[in-house]
Design an enzyme around this catalytic site. Structure first.
Site, PDB file in Angstrom:
ATOM      1  N   ARG A 180      13.077   5.172  13.021  1.00  0.00           N
ATOM      2  CA  ARG A 180      11.827   5.989  12.922  1.00  0.00           C
ATOM      3  C   ARG A 180      10.751   5.749  13.771  1.00  0.00           C
ATOM      4  NH1 ARG A 180       8.928   4.912   7.014  1.00  0.00           N
ATOM      5  NH2 ARG A 180       8.016   6.774   7.566  1.00  0.00           N
ATOM      6  N   ARG A 202       7.136   1.251  13.603  1.00  0.00           N
ATOM      7  CA  ARG A 202       7.597   0.495  12.455  1.00  0.00           C
ATOM      8  C   ARG A 202       8.733  -0.321  12.628  1.00  0.00           C
ATOM      9  NH1 ARG A 202       5.225   3.931   8.374  1.00  0.00           N
ATOM     10  NH2 ARG A 202       4.802   5.978   9.240  1.00  0.00           N
ATOM     11  N   ARG A 259       4.866  11.170  -2.358  1.00  0.00           N
ATOM     12  CA  ARG A 259       4.406  10.817  -1.068  1.00  0.00           C
ATOM     13  C   ARG A 259       5.836  10.997  -0.296  1.00  0.00           C
ATOM     14  NH1 ARG A 259       4.792   4.539   1.063  1.00  0.00           N
ATOM     15  NH2 ARG A 259       3.858   5.191   3.145  1.00  0.00           N
ATOM     16  N   HIS A 301      12.614  -2.622   2.621  1.00  0.00           N
ATOM     17  CA  HIS A 301      11.966  -1.252   3.039  1.00  0.00           C
ATOM     18  C   HIS A 301      12.818  -0.112   2.310  1.00  0.00           C
ATOM     19  CE1 HIS A 301       8.798  -2.798   5.285  1.00  0.00           C
ATOM     20  NE2 HIS A 301       9.444  -3.801   5.727  1.00  0.00           N
ATOM     21  N   LEU A 302      12.223   0.927   1.971  1.00  0.00           N
ATOM     22  CA  LEU A 302      13.153   2.053   1.356  1.00  0.00           C
ATOM     23  C   LEU A 302      13.990   2.721   2.754  1.00  0.00           C
ATOM     24  CD1 LEU A 302      10.366   3.091  -0.916  1.00  0.00           C
ATOM     25  CD2 LEU A 302      12.447   2.951  -1.915  1.00  0.00           C
ATOM     26  N   HIS A 331       3.742  -4.217   9.457  1.00  0.00           N
ATOM     27  CA  HIS A 331       3.660  -3.937  10.981  1.00  0.00           C
ATOM     28  C   HIS A 331       2.474  -4.636  11.389  1.00  0.00           C
ATOM     29  CE1 HIS A 331       6.958  -1.588   9.659  1.00  0.00           C
ATOM     30  NE2 HIS A 331       5.954  -0.947   9.116  1.00  0.00           N
ATOM     31  N   ALA A 389       3.039  -0.685   5.068  1.00  0.00           N
ATOM     32  CA  ALA A 389       2.654  -0.722   6.291  1.00  0.00           C
ATOM     33  C   ALA A 389       2.173  -2.063   6.731  1.00  0.00           C
ATOM     34  CB  ALA A 389       1.450   0.410   6.581  1.00  0.00           C
ATOM     35  N   ASN A 434       8.178  -5.472  -0.795  1.00  0.00           N
ATOM     36  CA  ASN A 434       8.005  -4.386   0.089  1.00  0.00           C
ATOM     37  C   ASN A 434       6.459  -4.349   0.738  1.00  0.00           C
ATOM     38  OD1 ASN A 434       7.795  -2.135   1.699  1.00  0.00           O
ATOM     39  ND2 ASN A 434       8.784  -0.920   0.191  1.00  0.00           N
ATOM     40  N   PRO A 468       0.694  -1.309   0.138  1.00  0.00           N
ATOM     41  CA  PRO A 468       0.212   0.195  -0.010  1.00  0.00           C
ATOM     42  C   PRO A 468       0.687   1.214   0.091  1.00  0.00           C
ATOM     43  CG  PRO A 468      -0.065  -1.000   2.056  1.00  0.00           C
ATOM     44  CD  PRO A 468       0.443  -2.067   1.019  1.00  0.00           C
ATOM     45  N   ASN A 469       0.324   2.330  -0.816  1.00  0.00           N
ATOM     46  CA  ASN A 469       0.804   3.685  -0.946  1.00  0.00           C
ATOM     47  C   ASN A 469       2.112   3.921  -1.544  1.00  0.00           C
ATOM     48  OD1 ASN A 469      -1.255   4.853   0.888  1.00  0.00           O
ATOM     49  ND2 ASN A 469      -0.406   3.647   2.531  1.00  0.00           N
ATOM     50  N   ASP A 515       1.574 -14.999   7.074  1.00  0.00           N
ATOM     51  CA  ASP A 515       1.389 -16.618   6.844  1.00  0.00           C
ATOM     52  C   ASP A 515       1.299 -16.978   5.189  1.00  0.00           C
ATOM     53  OD1 ASP A 515       0.680 -16.666   9.513  1.00  0.00           O
ATOM     54  OD2 ASP A 515      -1.382 -16.901   9.112  1.00  0.00           O
ATOM     55  N   GLU A 532      12.507  -9.193   2.130  1.00  0.00           N
ATOM     56  CA  GLU A 532      11.807  -8.185   2.461  1.00  0.00           C
ATOM     57  C   GLU A 532      12.672  -6.730   2.228  1.00  0.00           C
ATOM     58  OE1 GLU A 532       9.113  -8.206   5.752  1.00  0.00           O
ATOM     59  OE2 GLU A 532       9.754  -6.283   6.676  1.00  0.00           O
ATOM     60  N   TYR A 539      10.939   9.150   1.292  1.00  0.00           N
ATOM     61  CA  TYR A 539      11.154   8.044   0.259  1.00  0.00           C
ATOM     62  C   TYR A 539      11.688   8.667  -0.751  1.00  0.00           C
ATOM     63  CZ  TYR A 539       7.753   5.957   3.730  1.00  0.00           C
ATOM     64  OH  TYR A 539       7.156   5.147   4.535  1.00  0.00           O
TER      65      TYR A 539
HETATM   66  C1  DQA Z   1       7.983   1.309   4.076  1.00  0.00           C
HETATM   67  C2  DQA Z   1       7.927   1.346   5.522  1.00  0.00           C
HETATM   68  C3  DQA Z   1       6.673   1.284   6.255  1.00  0.00           C
HETATM   69  O1  DQA Z   1       6.840   1.421   7.401  1.00  0.00           O
HETATM   70  C4  DQA Z   1       5.447   2.220   5.526  1.00  0.00           C
HETATM   71  O2  DQA Z   1       4.485   2.133   5.905  1.00  0.00           O
HETATM   72  C5  DQA Z   1       5.597   2.384   4.001  1.00  0.00           C
HETATM   73  C6  DQA Z   1       7.020   2.330   3.377  1.00  0.00           C
HETATM   74  C7  DQA Z   1       9.475   1.443   3.232  1.00  0.00           C
HETATM   75  O3  DQA Z   1       9.641   1.080   2.426  1.00  0.00           O
HETATM   76  O4  DQA Z   1      10.307   2.171   3.901  1.00  0.00           O
HETATM   77  O5  DQA Z   1       4.755   2.437   3.394  1.00  0.00           O
HETATM   78  O6  DQA Z   1       7.635  -0.101   3.770  1.00  0.00           O
END
Ligand code: DQA
Length: 144
Positions: A105, A109, A17, A98-99, A78, A75, A72, A9-10, A85, A96, A22
């Site tokens: 943070r 997170r 964003r 994460h940027l 978390h 959110a 990735n 998401p996002n 699963d 996995e 990011y």
């Molecule tokens: C993220 C870190 C997450 O905590 C956050 O909700 C994101 C981006 C990252 O790539 O740093 O959406 O996954």
């Protein structure tokens, strides 16, 4: 060789964003960069803001010809036991990404439900994290 790259998401809003966290790069630019850097890899790129769609996509990796999966989960890392699963069912390496560096943070997170069932986690290297993850999958493949 095929690799599945999933963004949660996002992450479709990268480039617009929270740029101070990011950066300026868009998801399309990240994906294009991977195609350029690894021209021999057949990438399947998937992004969704919906938990169930991400789970369905993860299921396509079970017993598949993917070398592995880069994810990735945003959110959902978390919060989502269901995505955790699904990852745990995949009999391929999963990395996995994460940027941002989660450990610098907010407290919420710092805990990833999903990382514990992944092969490994790469955080804090921005877009470079995706290519480090692909490199890791290719090296793991070489070892087998
Ligand atoms: C993220 C870190 C997450 O905590 C956050 O909700 C994101 C981006 C990252 O790539 O740093 O959406 O996954």
């Amino acid at each position: 060789m095929k690799i599945l790259v999933i963004n949660g998401p996002n992450l479709n809003l990268l480039g617009r964003r929270e740029k101070e966290v990011y950066g300026d790069i868009t998801l399309d630019e990240i994906n294009e960069g991977l195609r350029r850097q690894f021209p021999k890899i057949d990438f399947h790129f998937f992004q969704s803001n919906t938990e169930g769609e991400i789970i369905d996509e993860l299921h396509t990796a079970i017993d598949s010809d993917y070398v592995g999966v880069v994810i990735n989960p945003g959110a959902f890392s978390h919060t989502s036991i269901a995505i955790r699963d699904a990852i745990a069912t995949i009999n391929r390496p999963v990395v996995e990404v994460h940027l941002s560096n989660l450990y610098k943070r907010e407290e919420f997170r710092r805990h990833s439900l999903t990382a514990a069932v992944c092969t490994g986690q790469i955080v804090g290297f921005g877009a470079m994290g995706y290519s480090l993850a692909v490199d890791a999958l290719l090296r793991l493949k070489e070892q087998h």
